[in-house]
Design a protein around this motif. Structure first.
Motif, PDB file in Angstrom:
ATOM      1  N   ALA A  12     164.942  -3.705  81.676  1.00 42.67           N
ATOM      2  CA  ALA A  12     164.165  -4.634  82.581  1.00 42.67           C
ATOM      3  C   ALA A  12     162.514  -4.488  82.163  1.00 42.67           C
ATOM      4  CB  ALA A  12     164.476  -4.528  84.121  1.00 42.67           C
ATOM      5  N   ILE A  13     161.767  -5.421  82.055  1.00 44.49           N
ATOM      6  CA  ILE A  13     160.438  -5.545  81.765  1.00 44.49           C
ATOM      7  C   ILE A  13     159.763  -5.830  83.201  1.00 44.49           C
ATOM      8  CG2 ILE A  13     158.790  -6.252  80.338  1.00 44.49           C
ATOM      9  CD1 ILE A  13     160.978  -5.154  78.596  1.00 44.49           C
ATOM     10  N   PRO A  14     159.312  -4.867  83.709  1.00 45.78           N
ATOM     11  CA  PRO A  14     158.501  -5.189  85.169  1.00 45.78           C
ATOM     12  C   PRO A  14     157.432  -6.238  84.932  1.00 45.78           C
ATOM     13  CG  PRO A  14     158.818  -2.918  84.618  1.00 45.78           C
ATOM     14  CD  PRO A  14     159.292  -3.501  83.374  1.00 45.78           C
ATOM     15  N   GLY A  15     157.328  -6.800  86.047  1.00 47.17           N
ATOM     16  CA  GLY A  15     156.367  -8.006  86.311  1.00 47.17           C
ATOM     17  C   GLY A  15     156.413  -9.270  85.440  1.00 47.17           C
ATOM     18  N   HIS A  16     157.786  -9.510  84.894  1.00 49.09           N
ATOM     19  CA  HIS A  16     157.960 -10.663  84.319  1.00 49.09           C
ATOM     20  C   HIS A  16     159.022 -11.280  85.119  1.00 49.09           C
ATOM     21  CE1 HIS A  16     155.719 -10.279  80.805  1.00 49.09           C
ATOM     22  NE2 HIS A  16     155.502  -8.933  81.096  1.00 49.09           N
ATOM     23  N   ASP A  17     159.235 -12.606  85.279  1.00 47.28           N
ATOM     24  CA  ASP A  17     160.088 -13.451  85.808  1.00 47.28           C
ATOM     25  C   ASP A  17     161.335 -13.696  85.374  1.00 47.28           C
ATOM     26  OD1 ASP A  17     158.143 -13.648  88.162  1.00 47.28           O
ATOM     27  OD2 ASP A  17     157.354 -15.541  87.323  1.00 47.28           O
ATOM     28  N   ALA A  18     162.510 -13.571  85.992  1.00 45.26           N
ATOM     29  CA  ALA A  18     163.710 -13.993  85.329  1.00 45.26           C
ATOM     30  C   ALA A  18     163.786 -15.660  84.913  1.00 45.26           C
ATOM     31  CB  ALA A  18     164.856 -13.872  86.483  1.00 45.26           C
ATOM     32  N   PRO A  19     164.462 -15.839  84.014  1.00 40.88           N
ATOM     33  CA  PRO A  19     165.097 -15.073  83.169  1.00 40.88           C
ATOM     34  C   PRO A  19     164.519 -14.116  81.839  1.00 40.88           C
ATOM     35  CG  PRO A  19     165.398 -17.297  82.215  1.00 40.88           C
ATOM     36  CD  PRO A  19     164.343 -17.335  83.354  1.00 40.88           C
ATOM     37  N   PHE A  20     163.335 -14.206  81.926  1.00 38.06           N
ATOM     38  CA  PHE A  20     162.185 -13.822  80.721  1.00 38.06           C
ATOM     39  C   PHE A  20     161.796 -12.240  81.169  1.00 38.06           C
ATOM     40  CE2 PHE A  20     161.840 -18.594  80.787  1.00 38.06           C
ATOM     41  CZ  PHE A  20     162.392 -18.567  79.476  1.00 38.06           C
ATOM     42  N   ASP A  21     162.823 -11.694  81.673  1.00 35.41           N
ATOM     43  CA  ASP A  21     162.407 -10.169  82.238  1.00 35.41           C
ATOM     44  C   ASP A  21     163.312  -9.129  81.725  1.00 35.41           C
ATOM     45  OD1 ASP A  21     164.704 -11.032  83.587  1.00 35.41           O
ATOM     46  OD2 ASP A  21     163.701 -10.264  85.469  1.00 35.41           O
ATOM     47  N   THR A  22     163.986  -9.417  80.623  1.00 35.91           N
ATOM     48  CA  THR A  22     165.135  -8.425  80.065  1.00 35.91           C
ATOM     49  C   THR A  22     165.044  -8.212  78.532  1.00 35.91           C
ATOM     50  OG1 THR A  22     166.773  -8.916  81.936  1.00 35.91           O
ATOM     51  CG2 THR A  22     167.662  -7.927  79.951  1.00 35.91           C
ATOM     52  N   ALA A  23     164.923  -7.423  77.985  1.00 39.70           N
ATOM     53  CA  ALA A  23     165.104  -6.936  76.643  1.00 39.70           C
ATOM     54  C   ALA A  23     166.587  -6.427  76.438  1.00 39.70           C
ATOM     55  CB  ALA A  23     164.046  -5.751  76.089  1.00 39.70           C
ATOM     56  N   HIS A  24     167.261  -7.217  75.365  1.00 44.40           N
ATOM     57  CA  HIS A  24     168.721  -6.512  74.997  1.00 44.40           C
ATOM     58  C   HIS A  24     168.482  -5.328  73.719  1.00 44.40           C
ATOM     59  CE1 HIS A  24     169.266 -10.445  77.228  1.00 44.40           C
ATOM     60  NE2 HIS A  24     170.305  -9.418  77.957  1.00 44.40           N
ATOM     61  N   VAL A  85     166.349   1.837  67.562  1.00 48.45           N
ATOM     62  CA  VAL A  85     166.469   1.073  68.427  1.00 48.45           C
ATOM     63  C   VAL A  85     165.797  -0.123  67.976  1.00 48.45           C
ATOM     64  CG1 VAL A  85     166.102   0.440  70.993  1.00 48.45           C
ATOM     65  CG2 VAL A  85     166.673   3.011  70.137  1.00 48.45           C
ATOM     66  N   THR A  86     166.534  -1.286  68.176  1.00 52.73           N
ATOM     67  CA  THR A  86     166.010  -2.479  67.938  1.00 52.73           C
ATOM     68  C   THR A  86     166.085  -3.199  69.095  1.00 52.73           C
ATOM     69  OG1 THR A  86     168.155  -3.665  67.106  1.00 52.73           O
ATOM     70  CG2 THR A  86     166.352  -2.776  65.476  1.00 52.73           C
ATOM     71  N   TYR A  87     165.340  -4.441  69.451  1.00 58.61           N
ATOM     72  CA  TYR A  87     165.539  -4.973  71.008  1.00 58.61           C
ATOM     73  C   TYR A  87     165.050  -6.507  70.456  1.00 58.61           C
ATOM     74  CZ  TYR A  87     160.387  -4.014  71.825  1.00 58.61           C
ATOM     75  OH  TYR A  87     159.303  -3.888  71.559  1.00 58.61           O
ATOM     76  N   ASP A  88     165.735  -7.346  71.250  1.00 57.28           N
ATOM     77  CA  ASP A  88     165.277  -8.753  71.446  1.00 57.28           C
ATOM     78  C   ASP A  88     164.672  -8.952  72.753  1.00 57.28           C
ATOM     79  OD1 ASP A  88     165.793  -9.758  68.885  1.00 57.28           O
ATOM     80  OD2 ASP A  88     167.858 -10.511  69.526  1.00 57.28           O
ATOM     81  N   TRP A  89     163.542  -9.451  73.091  1.00 57.06           N
ATOM     82  CA  TRP A  89     163.031  -9.897  74.248  1.00 57.06           C
ATOM     83  C   TRP A  89     162.439 -11.203  74.289  1.00 57.06           C
ATOM     84  CZ3 TRP A  89     157.649  -7.806  76.819  1.00 57.06           C
ATOM     85  CH2 TRP A  89     157.516  -8.536  77.914  1.00 57.06           C
ATOM     86  N   VAL A  90     163.192 -12.108  74.689  1.00 54.20           N
ATOM     87  CA  VAL A  90     162.696 -13.466  74.727  1.00 54.20           C
ATOM     88  C   VAL A  90     161.799 -13.853  76.074  1.00 54.20           C
ATOM     89  CG1 VAL A  90     163.296 -15.882  75.301  1.00 54.20           C
ATOM     90  CG2 VAL A  90     164.847 -14.504  73.869  1.00 54.20           C
ATOM     91  N   GLY A  91     160.341 -13.964  75.684  1.00 51.55           N
ATOM     92  CA  GLY A  91     159.567 -14.282  76.585  1.00 51.55           C
ATOM     93  C   GLY A  91     158.690 -15.217  76.381  1.00 51.55           C
ATOM     94  N   THR A  92     157.406 -15.088  77.016  1.00 53.14           N
ATOM     95  CA  THR A  92     156.291 -16.014  76.704  1.00 53.14           C
ATOM     96  C   THR A  92     155.487 -15.632  75.606  1.00 53.14           C
ATOM     97  OG1 THR A  92     156.302 -16.301  79.068  1.00 53.14           O
ATOM     98  CG2 THR A  92     154.434 -16.986  78.212  1.00 53.14           C
ATOM     99  N   LEU A  93     155.129 -16.682  74.658  1.00 48.81           N
ATOM    100  CA  LEU A  93     154.351 -16.464  73.547  1.00 48.81           C
ATOM    101  C   LEU A  93     152.976 -17.246  73.702  1.00 48.81           C
ATOM    102  CD1 LEU A  93     157.123 -17.545  70.775  1.00 48.81           C
ATOM    103  CD2 LEU A  93     156.380 -15.171  71.508  1.00 48.81           C
TER     104      LEU A  93
END
Length: 322
Positions: A12-24, A85-93
């Motif tokens: 979970a990425i604190p301070g970000h609104d769902a659904p853009f608050d999770t890194a896989h 570790v790799t991760y995908d976080w779909v967030g704001t660009l």
């Protein structure tokens, strides 16, 4: 030959609104197959405990470059005893768009914020998630031996954020610099000091077409500007008795660290053609990165000696030390 397997987790990425608050997350580790029914039915293999506790490398991706593009590298490093570790976080660009991002705190990159906190909010949540993981790597990771490997924008935020993550012992980047956009309030051509209290390896390709394709972002002319990666090495990093390195790979382009290149996303259309065999470039990249990380995460004398031999590799166009 080391068996490498992977498992998934989420942060979970604190301070970000769902659904853009999770890194896989995907975590690659050296495995020890046992042929058990549990293994056969679950598809999950136990980690090899012999190398534990394992150092950890986090690959911080370029913008809109999915984590699968770095799987080849994660497997290579895991085979060398570095859980990766790799991760995908779909967030704001930028500009309100959304996509895969290493995470950029724009306020932390402005003149009144830079140097007060990391420019990416993703690193500590990813590390915190690793500490809570169940499954084969639980209890087998060393939380105090961490490296960051950043590509493109992921390398920039790694260089700008490392010292705020005290577990980080080494930073390596490919196709990255600390030049900062004028839209954030900086004068044209500004190179920011790296925020890294550890050895740094900058790797660049001689055929990088993407970096110059962004020159106007920094208020510069692509035809006359000084190379941003060379400037980062000379201006943004301190002297560290030769532990900081700038290595240029002959014929490599901006996406040489990616396999396969996804031409439906990101900015590969700006890149120059690669010279030579991309597979050989990836082999050299894996050897460079693996040896650098083993040198500084595991303090292996033989890794340091191998690094000295590697700099004579014909695929290396130049090397500088600080």
């Amino acid at each position: 030959m080391t068996t490498v397997r992977s498992v998934w987790w989420a942060a979970a990425i604190p301070g970000h609104d769902a659904p853009f608050d999770t890194a896989h997350l995907r975590v690659y580790y050296p495995a020890r197959p046992d042929g058990s029914d549990r293994e056969r039915l679950s598809g999950v293999m136990a980690a090899d405990p012999d190398g534990a506790p394992y150092p950890v490398a986090i690959i911080v991706s370029g913008v809109n470059v999915g984590q699968e593009a770095y799987r080849w590298l994660a497997c290579e490093l895991a085979a060398r005893g570095i859980v990766t570790v790799t991760y995908d976080w779909v967030g704001t660009l930028f500009g309100g768009l959304h996509g895969i991002t290493p995470g950029v705190d724009l306020d932390a990159a402005r003149p009144d914020g830079y140097g007060t906190r990391p420019t990416t909010p993703s690193l500590q949540p990813v590390l915190a998630a690793l500490a809570t993981m169940t499954g084969p790597v639980s209890g087998l990771l060393d939380p105090d031996r961490v490296a960051l490997i950043g590509h493109s924008a992921g390398g920039t935020v790694a260089l700008q954020s490392a010292r705020f993550v005290p577990q980080v012992r080494a930073v390596a980047t490919y196709g990255a610099h600390t030049m900062v956009a004028t839209m954030l309030g900086w004068p044209a051509g500004t190179v920011l000091p790296a925020q890294a209290d550890c050895p740094v390896l900058l790797i660049a390709g001689t055929n990088d077409g993407v970096i110059n394709g962004s020159a106007d972002r920094y208020g510069e002319d692509a035809q006359t500007r000084a190379d941003p990666i060379s400037r980062t090495f000379a201006e943004a990093l301190p002297d560290r008795d030769g532990q900081n390195l700038l290595v240029r790979l002959d014929g490599a382009n901006h996406f040489a660290i990616v396999d396969p290149v996804d031409h439906t996303a990101a900015r590969a259309f700006l890149d120059l053609p690669a010279g030579g065999d991309p597979a050989q470039t990836r082999d050299l990249l894996a050897d460079l990165l693996g040896t650098f990380l083993r040198t500084h995460l595991a303090a292996e004398p033989e890794a340091g000696a191998h690094l000295e031999k590697l700099v004579q590799h014909p695929g290396i166009a130049s090397i500088q030390r600080r």
